[in-house]
Design a protein around this motif. Sequence first.
Motif, PDB file in Angstrom:
ATOM      1  N   ASP A 134      -6.820  55.316  -8.972  1.00  0.00           N
ATOM      2  CA  ASP A 134      -5.465  55.822  -9.166  1.00  0.00           C
ATOM      3  C   ASP A 134      -5.464  57.329  -8.913  1.00  0.00           C
ATOM      4  O   ASP A 134      -5.704  58.120  -9.821  1.00  0.00           O
ATOM      5  CB  ASP A 134      -4.975  55.517 -10.579  1.00  0.00           C
ATOM      6  CG  ASP A 134      -3.559  56.041 -10.829  1.00  0.00           C
ATOM      7  OD1 ASP A 134      -2.905  56.469  -9.854  1.00  0.00           O
ATOM      8  OD2 ASP A 134      -3.120  56.025 -11.995  1.00  0.00           O
ATOM      9  N   ASN A 136      -3.202  59.316  -8.551  1.00  0.00           N
ATOM     10  CA  ASN A 136      -2.123  60.073  -9.189  1.00  0.00           C
ATOM     11  C   ASN A 136      -2.524  60.586 -10.574  1.00  0.00           C
ATOM     12  O   ASN A 136      -1.811  61.403 -11.162  1.00  0.00           O
ATOM     13  CB  ASN A 136      -0.867  59.210  -9.315  1.00  0.00           C
ATOM     14  CG  ASN A 136      -0.305  58.842  -7.950  1.00  0.00           C
ATOM     15  OD1 ASN A 136      -0.190  59.680  -7.068  1.00  0.00           O
ATOM     16  ND2 ASN A 136       0.022  57.571  -7.770  1.00  0.00           N
ATOM     17  N   SER A 137      -3.654  60.109 -11.089  1.00  0.00           N
ATOM     18  CA  SER A 137      -4.082  60.524 -12.422  1.00  0.00           C
ATOM     19  C   SER A 137      -4.877  61.825 -12.341  1.00  0.00           C
ATOM     20  O   SER A 137      -5.575  62.097 -11.353  1.00  0.00           O
ATOM     21  CB  SER A 137      -4.944  59.447 -13.086  1.00  0.00           C
ATOM     22  OG  SER A 137      -6.248  59.422 -12.529  1.00  0.00           O
ATOM     23  N   GLN A 139      -7.489  62.685 -14.100  1.00  0.00           N
ATOM     24  CA  GLN A 139      -8.934  62.433 -14.134  1.00  0.00           C
ATOM     25  C   GLN A 139      -9.489  62.142 -12.744  1.00  0.00           C
ATOM     26  O   GLN A 139     -10.557  62.640 -12.370  1.00  0.00           O
ATOM     27  CB  GLN A 139      -9.249  61.257 -15.075  1.00  0.00           C
ATOM     28  CG  GLN A 139      -9.123  61.572 -16.550  1.00  0.00           C
ATOM     29  CD  GLN A 139      -7.669  61.525 -17.029  1.00  0.00           C
ATOM     30  OE1 GLN A 139      -6.767  61.181 -16.250  1.00  0.00           O
ATOM     31  NE2 GLN A 139      -7.442  61.865 -18.284  1.00  0.00           N
ATOM     32  N   GLU A 140      -8.752  61.334 -11.960  1.00  0.00           N
ATOM     33  CA  GLU A 140      -9.236  60.996 -10.624  1.00  0.00           C
ATOM     34  C   GLU A 140      -9.184  62.200  -9.693  1.00  0.00           C
ATOM     35  O   GLU A 140     -10.042  62.368  -8.831  1.00  0.00           O
ATOM     36  CB  GLU A 140      -8.437  59.837 -10.027  1.00  0.00           C
ATOM     37  CG  GLU A 140      -8.770  58.486 -10.632  1.00  0.00           C
ATOM     38  CD  GLU A 140     -10.250  58.136 -10.535  1.00  0.00           C
ATOM     39  OE1 GLU A 140     -10.917  58.573  -9.562  1.00  0.00           O
ATOM     40  OE2 GLU A 140     -10.751  57.433 -11.423  1.00  0.00           O
TER      41      GLU A 140
END
Length: 238
Positions: A134, A136-137, A139-140
């Motif tokens: 993902d 859009n996060s 963390q990513e």
Amino acid sequence: MRAQRLSRAEMIIWQNEMQKKPGIINRSVKNVQTRINNLIPEKIHQFVTKAIKEMVRGVLFGAGFTTRQQIGEATFELNEARIEERIKFYSSSAGAEGAITGFGGILLGLADFPLWLTLKMKMLFEIASLYGMDVNSLQERIYILKIFEITFSSQANRNRVFKEMQAWNDISQEIPTDINELDWRSFQLEYRDHIDLAKLLQLIPGVGAVVGAFVNHRLTKKLGKYAMNAYRMRLLEP
């Protein structure tokens, strides 16, 4: 399954490389670079750090970098084949961009940094998406930044970043919500030290185009392969 075994074998080789101790040459080069950086006035360091931070932040967290996820759309093997194709595409594009800016001398050479940075980040976002992440996060996106950092680092810093990536499930829970808290000074110094010599050669008339094409292609491909192994580490490890 055979393809996954080959992917796992490549990942293990990469993991071992990321954990190697810095060699004598690596340490010597880093010491020279550190001494040179110590001679640069603090105001210049602050200016460059801010410029790179804003540039990377704008690219990494820009709305234009949202990417459709690929979860469930294909097998692991097919997605990896697609990823290999995208790495070839971006490496060739980066090589062409490096040749054009290198041919233009100093003025166009200065434009290479933001253009090449954008290509590299777009490639990382596509790779992450094809692995089902993902993007859009927060963390990513920070993980993408870690892949970028581990690729363009001294071996000592690579050791440190690799440990963070190994423990990402725990580390990701402690990521600051304010990205200004990230160590941008260290990030920009490692990146600059890694590519400075090659980029200086790119500014030399007559050879700049050849150097720019070669360096951009080679390092973009390297970044793509590092990204593949970084995501394999999260998907294939038990």
